[in-house]
Scaffold this motif. Structure first.
Motif, PDB file in Angstrom:
ATOM      1  N   ARG A 189       0.849  -1.121  -0.115  1.00  0.00           N
ATOM      2  CA  ARG A 189       0.582   0.169   0.113  1.00  0.00           C
ATOM      3  C   ARG A 189       0.376   2.048   0.144  1.00  0.00           C
ATOM      4  N   LYS A 190       1.659   1.237   0.950  1.00  0.00           N
ATOM      5  CA  LYS A 190       2.789   2.322   0.896  1.00  0.00           C
ATOM      6  C   LYS A 190       3.670   2.524  -0.583  1.00  0.00           C
ATOM      7  N   LYS A 191       4.017   1.576  -0.796  1.00  0.00           N
ATOM      8  CA  LYS A 191       4.447   2.056  -1.855  1.00  0.00           C
ATOM      9  C   LYS A 191       4.316   2.866  -3.281  1.00  0.00           C
ATOM     10  N   LEU A 192       3.091   1.631  -3.115  1.00  0.00           N
ATOM     11  CA  LEU A 192       1.773   2.064  -4.513  1.00  0.00           C
ATOM     12  C   LEU A 192       1.741   4.398  -4.900  1.00  0.00           C
ATOM     13  N   SER A 193       0.854   3.932  -2.964  1.00  0.00           N
ATOM     14  CA  SER A 193       1.096   5.082  -2.647  1.00  0.00           C
ATOM     15  C   SER A 193       1.913   6.373  -2.963  1.00  0.00           C
ATOM     16  N   ILE A 217       5.596   2.047 -11.123  1.00  0.00           N
ATOM     17  CA  ILE A 217       4.597   1.784 -10.523  1.00  0.00           C
ATOM     18  C   ILE A 217       5.039   0.514  -9.761  1.00  0.00           C
ATOM     19  N   LYS A 218       5.961  -0.127 -11.415  1.00  0.00           N
ATOM     20  CA  LYS A 218       6.709  -1.620 -11.479  1.00  0.00           C
ATOM     21  C   LYS A 218       7.268  -2.206 -10.633  1.00  0.00           C
ATOM     22  N   VAL A 219       8.584  -1.717  -9.896  1.00  0.00           N
ATOM     23  CA  VAL A 219       9.550  -1.860  -8.757  1.00  0.00           C
ATOM     24  C   VAL A 219       8.481  -2.320  -8.381  1.00  0.00           C
ATOM     25  N   PRO A 220       7.763  -0.759  -7.200  1.00  0.00           N
ATOM     26  CA  PRO A 220       6.575  -1.581  -5.983  1.00  0.00           C
ATOM     27  C   PRO A 220       6.136  -2.634  -5.992  1.00  0.00           C
ATOM     28  N   THR A 264       2.198 -11.003 -13.787  1.00  0.00           N
ATOM     29  CA  THR A 264       1.232 -10.512 -13.029  1.00  0.00           C
ATOM     30  C   THR A 264       1.570  -9.116 -12.920  1.00  0.00           C
ATOM     31  N   THR A 265       2.531  -8.821 -12.498  1.00  0.00           N
ATOM     32  CA  THR A 265       2.643  -7.215 -12.501  1.00  0.00           C
ATOM     33  C   THR A 265       2.582  -6.498 -14.603  1.00  0.00           C
ATOM     34  N   GLU A 266       2.919  -6.991 -14.770  1.00  0.00           N
ATOM     35  CA  GLU A 266       2.411  -7.226 -16.519  1.00  0.00           C
ATOM     36  C   GLU A 266       1.524  -7.041 -16.842  1.00  0.00           C
ATOM     37  N   ALA A 267       0.577  -7.600 -16.381  1.00  0.00           N
ATOM     38  CA  ALA A 267      -0.545  -7.692 -16.494  1.00  0.00           C
ATOM     39  C   ALA A 267      -2.064  -6.734 -15.631  1.00  0.00           C
TER      40      ALA A 267
END
Ligand SMILES: Nc1nc2c(ncn2[C@@H]2O[C@H](COP(=O)(O)OP(=O)(O)OP(=O)(O)O)[C@@H](O)[C@H]2O)c(=O)[nH]1
Ligand SMILES: [Mg+2]
Length: 348
Positions: A6-10, A77-80, A90-93
């Motif tokens: 949550r922290k990383k995405l926000s 957003i990819k790295v987090p 899943t990240t790619e999708a």
């Protein structure tokens, strides 16, 4: 439990928004200057505002992001996501789904934060949708009982120490709270103290455990438990099993025998959230030998990363049923995509 992700995405969203807001402020200032110049040029005292002008006014308060802005945002957003145990595929999708939304969207410049959060949420829902809806165990058992198809047999399997026995007890507790009777089958006859552990849980929850001797055939204990349930009109039989790796051919054969003898109505895989990406492979391997109907992901309370649930939903396509959030009997949360999305990217 989902704090890390949550922290990383926000942070990624906020970082982007700050940059965007600066750009928008610049663009708006530029637009204002142009408008003022245009106005100054106007000689007519009365300007009739046409519908088109009104619509243009609305549109100019929103922006569409250009490709390089979108790329920059997605990269941030990819790295987090990867760091939080969301698998590469899943990240790619997820990023692809987000790219489509961002390309199509015109983001209201005054509401950029809210709208970006909504787009990230939408992409998360898209990825989670891959696993479909799981069975509602309480409703499932109730329907079977009403149609005279009881006892309902539920088998728990998975690697060592993931929380199979505890989860079985949590489910017995949940069923009991919903007026459904159950019996536990102490079919882990392998691990030291496993039978006593099942009995201990049964006593605590207030249900009966059917047991045999250590080293006895686990399928025969399940058979006895089913017979006991039939004789006593008990609604459900919850079958514990010894932990096993998907690579252990003998133990997998033993499990196949259990499935043949007990004919479970539901096979539930219990996996530990902190296992990381390897968990997806384990589930897929088990599923080759016996069709898994649902997954319980345990120990989310100990998992600071929290991305595994998304990977599992996307990569296995098998529904998640519950999330284990602690050791007590009520620490079992019914899985819904909303629960995950709200935990990772809450609405502001
Ligand atoms: N924090 C936390 N602990 C859990 C959770 N689920 C189970 N545990 C704990 O994990 C430990 C192992 O649980 P078990 O239920 O014995 O696991 P198991 O899969 O039956 O283990 P084996 O039978 O040895 O393969 C116990 O100490 C449980 O209390 C959970 O959701 N959160
Ligand atoms: Mg056990």
């Amino acid at each position: 439990m989902f704090d890390g992700l949550r922290k990383k995405l926000s942070e990624a969203v906020k970082g982007f928004i700050k940059r965007e807001e600066k750009t928008i402020e610049k663009e708006e200032a530029q637009e204002r200057r142009v408008e003022e110049k245009e106005k100054a040029k106007e000689e007519k005292p009365m300007v009739k505002v046409s519908l088109t002008t009104k619509i243009k006014g609305v549109i100019s308060s929103s922006v569409s992001l250009n490709d390089s802005e979108i790329d920059g945002f997605l990269e941030n957003i990819k790295v987090p996501l990867l760091e939080s145990d969301v698998s590469y595929e899943t990240t790619e999708a997820f990023l692809e789904s987000l790219r489509v939304s961002l390309t199509e969207a015109r983001v209201d410049s005054k509401n950029i934060n809210k709208e970006m959060v909504a787009l990230v949420r939408k992409a998360l829902f898209n990825v989670l949708a891959k696993s479909g809806n799981g069975v509602d165990i309480v409703q499932f058992v109730k329907q079977r009982v009403e149609s005279g198809n009881s006892p309902v047999k539920i088998l728990f399997l998975g690697p060592n120490g993931t929380g199979k026995t505890t989860t079985m007890a949590k489910i017995a507790y949940m069923l009991k709270k919903n007026g459904i009777s159950s019996v536990l089958s102490a079919s882990d006859t392998f691990r030291a103290a496993a039978i006593e552990q099942t009995e201990h849980h049964a006593n605590k929850v207030g249900v009966k455990a059917i047991k045999g001797k250590y080293g006895a055939d686990p399928a025969s204990i399940a058979f006895d438990a089913i017979a006991h349930a039939k004789a006593n009109s008990i609604n459900a039989v919850l079958i514990d099993t010894a932990g096993r790796q998907e690579t252990n051919r003998n133990l997998i054969s033993e499990m196949e025998k259990m499935v043949r003898v007990a004919k479970p109505d539901l096979i539930i895989f219990v996996g530990e959230s902190t296992t990381g990406n390897q968990l997806t492979e384990q589930i897929k391997e088990f599923n080759k030998f016996m069709k898994i109907d649902g997954i319980v992901l345990t120990k989310l309370d100990c998992d600071v990363k929290g991305g595994n649930a998304i990977s599992i939903a996307y990569m296995t396509g098998i529904p998640l049923l519950f999330l284990g959030t602690g050791e007590s009997y009520d620490a079992l949360v019914k899985y819904t995509p909303e629960f995950i999305v709200d935990a990772i990217m809450p609405n502001n």
